[in-house]
Design an enzyme around this catalytic site. Structure first.
Site, short mmCIF file in Angstrom:
data_model
loop_
_atom_site.label_atom_id
_atom_site.label_comp_id
_atom_site.label_asym_id
_atom_site.label_seq_id
_atom_site.Cartn_x
_atom_site.Cartn_y
_atom_site.Cartn_z
N ASP A 197 -15.77 -10.53 -8.67
CA ASP A 197 -14.49 -10.64 -9.22
C ASP A 197 -13.42 -9.78 -9.40
O ASP A 197 -12.47 -10.06 -8.95
CB ASP A 197 -14.94 -10.83 -10.94
CG ASP A 197 -14.00 -11.48 -11.74
OD1 ASP A 197 -13.03 -11.80 -11.36
OD2 ASP A 197 -14.16 -11.51 -12.93
N ASP B 156 -17.68 1.21 -4.86
CA ASP B 156 -16.52 2.06 -4.92
C ASP B 156 -15.86 2.40 -3.87
O ASP B 156 -14.60 2.50 -3.71
CB ASP B 156 -16.55 3.27 -5.87
CG ASP B 156 -18.05 3.76 -5.78
OD1 ASP B 156 -19.05 3.12 -5.32
OD2 ASP B 156 -18.40 4.96 -6.46
N LYS C 162 -23.93 -1.26 -5.86
CA LYS C 162 -24.16 0.12 -6.48
C LYS C 162 -25.73 0.12 -6.49
O LYS C 162 -26.24 0.58 -7.58
CB LYS C 162 -23.66 -0.04 -7.85
CG LYS C 162 -22.04 -0.09 -7.73
CD LYS C 162 -21.40 1.41 -7.35
CE LYS C 162 -21.62 2.17 -8.44
NZ LYS C 162 -20.90 3.52 -7.73
N TYR D 269 -22.31 -11.89 -15.99
CA TYR D 269 -21.61 -13.10 -16.21
C TYR D 269 -22.60 -13.95 -16.92
O TYR D 269 -22.13 -14.97 -17.23
CB TYR D 269 -20.65 -13.48 -15.16
CG TYR D 269 -19.72 -12.68 -15.15
CD1 TYR D 269 -19.59 -11.50 -14.78
CD2 TYR D 269 -18.29 -13.30 -14.78
CE1 TYR D 269 -18.57 -10.51 -14.30
CE2 TYR D 269 -17.25 -12.56 -14.47
CZ TYR D 269 -17.06 -11.01 -14.30
OH TYR D 269 -16.22 -10.20 -14.18
#
Ligand code: NAD
Length: 334
Positions: free
Chosen positions: A227, A203, A170, A123
Site C-alpha cells: 500500500d 526500508d 522486513k 489489513y
C-alpha cells in the site's frame, strides 16, 4: 457487447469515472454498464457502505470499474474497499507505474509493476484494546496467500516479458510473519528460473526507489508495504492523478484509480481523469480489446505530452471535461 459493473464512487469519483466510460465508448467498445453504489453513495441509499446488490452485480459480471469511495476514519463500518476485496477474494492489487512523457516528474524511464497482497497482513482489521491505554493489531500472513500473489507476479513477468521480480519484506524484524512471506515467494521463484529474482528489506527498497526507480521491474509485497509503496511510486510518475490499478482474484477484477475521493477539488470539474481512463485501458486489455486499449493509451500520452489540454495537477488549466474531450479527439491519430 460486454457487461460490467460501474461504481462511480464518492467525491471526484463520478467525474473521473464518467470520463473513462465516455472514452471507452468513443474508442468503439460496447459495454453495458450496471451502475451500483459503494461508500457514501451507498450509505445514503441503503444505510450500508457495501450493499449485497453491488456484490451480486460484480459476482455476475466479473468485471467492475470503480471510482474512489469515502472511508470514515476511526468509526462505524469497516472500510468498504477492504470488505469488497475480502468478499470477492480480490487477492492481488496490481499497479503499473510508468512514466508518461510530459507529466511533471523528477524521473524518466520508470516502468514497474507492483503486486500487493490484498487480503491479509495488518489489513484484516483484527485489533482490540488491552485495557484503556494499549491497543493491539494482529498481523496475519499465510503461505497460501503469499504463494498465490507471488505466482501471479511471476506469471505476469513471463507473460509480459519482464526480466526481474523483487520481493520486499522486513523478515529481519518480523521473522515469523514476514519470514513466511519471504520463504513462500522464494519457493515460487524457484519455479521460474528464467526470471531474475531479488529480495530487499522494505526500508532499503523505499530509499533506493526514490534514488533509482529505474532499477525495478516487477515487485511483490505484503499488504501494508505494498500500500505504502504504490502510493509513493505514483509520485515518481506524476502523482495520484495518473496511476491506475486493479484489484483482482480468480472470480472478478475491479479496476480503480490509486487516488482517493479528493474532497478538496470534488464537484469543481478540475480532477485529472487520466488515472480513471487508464483503468479503462487496463479493463479493455483484460477483455482482450487490445487495439482499443492501445489507441486510448496513445491518445492519453499524446495529450499529456502536448500539455495544452491538461488539468491543473499536470500544470495545465483545463477542466476534466476538456481534457477528456482532447483525449477523445486524439483517438483516431496514430
Ligand atoms: P486523495 O487521493 O483523495 O487526495 C490527495 C491529494 O491528491 C488531494 O490534494 C487531491 O486533490 C489530489 N488528487 C487526488 N486525485 C486527483 C485527481 N484525479 N486529480 C487531481 N488531483 C487529485 O487522498 P486522501 O485525501 O488521503 O483521501 C480522501 C478520501 O479518499 C478518504 O476518505 C480515503 O479513505 C479515500 N480513499 C479511497 C480510495 C479508494 O476508494 N480506493 C483510495 C484512497 C483514498
Amino acid at each position: 457487447m460486454y457487461k460490467a459493473t460501474l461504481i462511480p464512487g464518492d467525491g471526484i469519483g463520478p467525474e473521473v469515472i464518467s470520463a473513462a466510460t465516455s472514452v471507452i465508448e468513443a474508442a468503439g467498445v460496447d459495454i453495458k454498464w450496471d451502475e451500483k453504489q459503494v461508500g457514501q453513495a451507498a450509505m445514503a441509499k441503503y444505510n450500508n457502505p457495501l450493499p449485497e446488490d453491488t456484490i451480486n452485480s460484480i459476482e455476475i459480471n466479473r468485471i467492475a470499474l470503480k471510482g474512489p469511495t469515502t472511508t470514515e476514519i476511526g468509526k462505524g463500518f469497516r472500510s468498504a474497499n477492504i470488505s469488497l476485496r475480502q468478499r470477492l477474494n480480490l487477492y492481488a492489487n496490481i499497479r503499473p507505474i510508468k512514466t508518461i512523457e510530459g507529466a511533471k516528474t523528477k524521473y524518466k524511464g520508470v516502468d514497474l509493476v507492483i503486486f500487493r497482497e490484498n487480503t491479509e497482513d495488518l489489513y484484516m482489521g483484527i485489533e482490540h484494546m488491552i485495557g484503556k491505554d494499549a491497543a493491539e493489531s494482529i498481523k496475519i500472513i499465510t503461505r497460501e496467500a503469499s504463494e498465490r500473489i507471488a505466482s501471479m507476479a511471476f506469471s505476469y513477468a513471463v507473460k509480459e516479458k519482464r526480466k526481474k521480480v523483487t520481493c520486499a519484506h522486513k523478515a529481519n524484524i518480523m521473522k515469523l510473519s514476514d519470514g513466511l512471506f519471504l520463504s513462500s515467494v522464494r519457493s515460487v521463484a524457484g519455479k521460474f528460473p528464467d526470471i531474475q529474482y531479488e529480495e530487499v528489506i522494505a526500508d532499503g527498497l523505499f530509499m533506493n526507489m526514490v534514488m533509482n526507480p529505474q532499477d525495478y521491474d516487477v515487485l511483490v509485497l505484503p499488504n501494508l508495504y505494498g500500500d505504502l509503496l504504490s502510493e509513493m511510486s505514483a509520485g515518481l510518475v506524476g502523482g495520484l492523478g495518473v496511476v491506475p490499478g486493479v484489484n483482482i482474484g480468480v472470480e472478478a477484477a475491479v479496476f480503480e484509480p490509486t487516488h482517493g475521493t479528493a474532497l478538496d477539488i470534488a464537484g469543481q470539474g478540475i480532477a485529472n481523469p487520466t488515472a480513471a481512463i487508464l483503468c479503462g485501458v487496463m479493463l479493455l486489455r483484460h477483455l482482450g480489446e487490445k487495439a482499443a486499449a492501445e489507441r486510448i493509451y496513445n491518445s492519453v500520452s499524446r495529450v499529456i505530452k502536448d500539455g495544452k489540454h491538461v488539468t491543473r495537477d499536470l500544470g495545465g488549466t483545463v477542466s476534466t471535461l476538456d481534457m477528456t474531450k482532447a483525449i477523445i479527439d486524439n483517438l483516431s491519430d496514430r
